[in-house]
Design a protein around this motif. Structure first.
Motif, PDB file in Angstrom:
ATOM      1  N   ILE A  13      36.361 -23.206  77.601  1.00 25.49           N
ATOM      2  CA  ILE A  13      36.879 -22.601  77.555  1.00 25.49           C
ATOM      3  C   ILE A  13      38.937 -22.639  77.446  1.00 25.49           C
ATOM      4  O   ILE A  13      39.355 -21.995  76.462  1.00 25.49           O
ATOM      5  CB  ILE A  13      36.945 -21.498  78.321  1.00 25.49           C
ATOM      6  CG1 ILE A  13      35.690 -20.866  77.888  1.00 25.49           C
ATOM      7  CG2 ILE A  13      37.803 -19.968  78.115  1.00 25.49           C
ATOM      8  CD1 ILE A  13      34.993 -20.066  77.268  1.00 25.49           C
ATOM      9  N   SER A  14      39.070 -23.980  78.541  1.00 24.11           N
ATOM     10  CA  SER A  14      40.926 -23.549  78.124  1.00 24.11           C
ATOM     11  C   SER A  14      40.970 -24.386  77.332  1.00 24.11           C
ATOM     12  O   SER A  14      42.474 -24.276  76.597  1.00 24.11           O
ATOM     13  CB  SER A  14      41.230 -24.409  79.527  1.00 24.11           C
ATOM     14  OG  SER A  14      40.545 -23.211  81.226  1.00 24.11           O
ATOM     15  N   TRP A  17      40.952 -22.700  73.955  1.00 20.86           N
ATOM     16  CA  TRP A  17      41.792 -21.017  73.452  1.00 20.86           C
ATOM     17  C   TRP A  17      42.585 -20.338  72.776  1.00 20.86           C
ATOM     18  O   TRP A  17      42.773 -19.474  71.938  1.00 20.86           O
ATOM     19  CB  TRP A  17      41.969 -20.553  75.204  1.00 20.86           C
ATOM     20  CG  TRP A  17      42.476 -19.587  75.263  1.00 20.86           C
ATOM     21  CD1 TRP A  17      43.962 -19.020  75.366  1.00 20.86           C
ATOM     22  CD2 TRP A  17      42.244 -18.145  75.205  1.00 20.86           C
ATOM     23  NE1 TRP A  17      43.983 -17.816  75.097  1.00 20.86           N
ATOM     24  CE2 TRP A  17      42.581 -16.869  75.525  1.00 20.86           C
ATOM     25  CE3 TRP A  17      40.282 -17.995  75.437  1.00 20.86           C
ATOM     26  CZ2 TRP A  17      42.520 -15.559  75.098  1.00 20.86           C
ATOM     27  CZ3 TRP A  17      40.267 -16.553  75.502  1.00 20.86           C
ATOM     28  CH2 TRP A  17      41.241 -15.334  74.957  1.00 20.86           C
ATOM     29  N   GLU A  21      41.987 -17.029  70.293  1.00 22.71           N
ATOM     30  CA  GLU A  21      43.300 -16.470  70.872  1.00 22.71           C
ATOM     31  C   GLU A  21      43.382 -15.269  69.855  1.00 22.71           C
ATOM     32  O   GLU A  21      42.860 -14.190  69.682  1.00 22.71           O
ATOM     33  CB  GLU A  21      44.294 -16.682  71.834  1.00 22.71           C
ATOM     34  CG  GLU A  21      44.516 -15.805  72.225  1.00 22.71           C
ATOM     35  CD  GLU A  21      46.134 -16.087  73.121  1.00 22.71           C
ATOM     36  OE1 GLU A  21      47.181 -15.487  74.268  1.00 22.71           O
ATOM     37  OE2 GLU A  21      46.313 -17.505  73.008  1.00 22.71           O
ATOM     38  N   GLN A  47      40.104 -13.764  78.493  1.00 22.12           N
ATOM     39  CA  GLN A  47      40.237 -15.338  79.154  1.00 22.12           C
ATOM     40  C   GLN A  47      40.029 -15.105  80.511  1.00 22.12           C
ATOM     41  O   GLN A  47      39.144 -16.401  80.403  1.00 22.12           O
ATOM     42  CB  GLN A  47      42.024 -15.977  78.636  1.00 22.12           C
ATOM     43  CG  GLN A  47      42.409 -17.250  78.936  1.00 22.12           C
ATOM     44  CD  GLN A  47      43.584 -18.138  78.871  1.00 22.12           C
ATOM     45  OE1 GLN A  47      44.018 -16.620  79.193  1.00 22.12           O
ATOM     46  NE2 GLN A  47      43.217 -19.547  78.928  1.00 22.12           N
ATOM     47  N   THR A  51      36.461 -17.808  81.527  1.00 21.97           N
ATOM     48  CA  THR A  51      37.035 -18.869  81.878  1.00 21.97           C
ATOM     49  C   THR A  51      35.580 -18.567  83.073  1.00 21.97           C
ATOM     50  O   THR A  51      35.761 -19.614  83.767  1.00 21.97           O
ATOM     51  CB  THR A  51      38.686 -19.171  82.561  1.00 21.97           C
ATOM     52  OG1 THR A  51      38.765 -17.970  82.956  1.00 21.97           O
ATOM     53  CG2 THR A  51      38.615 -19.872  81.250  1.00 21.97           C
ATOM     54  N   THR A  72      33.053 -12.551  71.795  1.00 19.70           N
ATOM     55  CA  THR A  72      32.537 -12.406  73.022  1.00 19.70           C
ATOM     56  C   THR A  72      31.573 -11.594  73.943  1.00 19.70           C
ATOM     57  O   THR A  72      31.093 -10.518  73.302  1.00 19.70           O
ATOM     58  CB  THR A  72      33.407 -12.533  73.941  1.00 19.70           C
ATOM     59  OG1 THR A  72      34.562 -10.993  73.715  1.00 19.70           O
ATOM     60  CG2 THR A  72      35.416 -12.949  74.205  1.00 19.70           C
TER      61      THR A  72
END
Length: 143
Positions: A13-14, A17, A21, A47, A51, A72
């Motif tokens: 995810i990081s 992102w 985003e 976020q 995460t 999501t």
């Protein structure tokens, strides 16, 4: 444009992102701020949900492996169903019958028996093309 729907493992995810985003933020703003609705969370919360593994991130990727949209999903367990609830969807042309079939496979792999989503009128019309049907209208009052 042929899109492939892919889930993003929590461990990545990081890294991904910055690429998703903007799609999620656009969805959040279009769906809530422009209509003066408080979604009870902001993009930073999104976020965090992703995460921490509370929500699932799904990306729509084109033939060149470029992300064209993101979604999501949260999950809720009931006695007779496991609901995959679409919390945000952003991007252009990412929801059609083909991509929805791909999404259903991903959701079934996570135990979902139904998929639900809230939507403004334009989203309701779009989702009806993929097999969704309106069930109810959500009403809200501040306390």
């Amino acid at each position: 444009m042929n899109l492939k729907i892919q889930f993003v493992d929590t461990n990545y995810i990081s890294q991904i992102w910055p690429l998703v985003e903007k799609y999620l933020l656009d969805s959040l703003v279009e769906g809530a701020e422009k209509q003066n609705i408080d979604p009870c969370y902001n993009i930073h919360h999104v976020q965090g949900f992703l995460t921490s593994g509370q929500w699932l991130l799904v990306a729509a990727v084109d033939e060149e492996n470029k992300i064209q949209g993101a979604m999501t999903v949260s999950f809720m367990n009931y006695p007779t169903a496991r609901i995959a609830f679409i919390t945000l969807t952003g991007g252009r042309l990412v929801l059609n019958k083909d991509t929805f079939e791909q999404l259903k496979v991903i959701l079934r792999q996570r135990g979902a028996t139904k998929v639900q989503a809230y939507g403004r009128e334009s989203m309701v019309r779009l989702l009806q093309r993929t097999g969704f049907r309106p069930l109810t209208t959500l009403l809200e009052a501040d306390l």
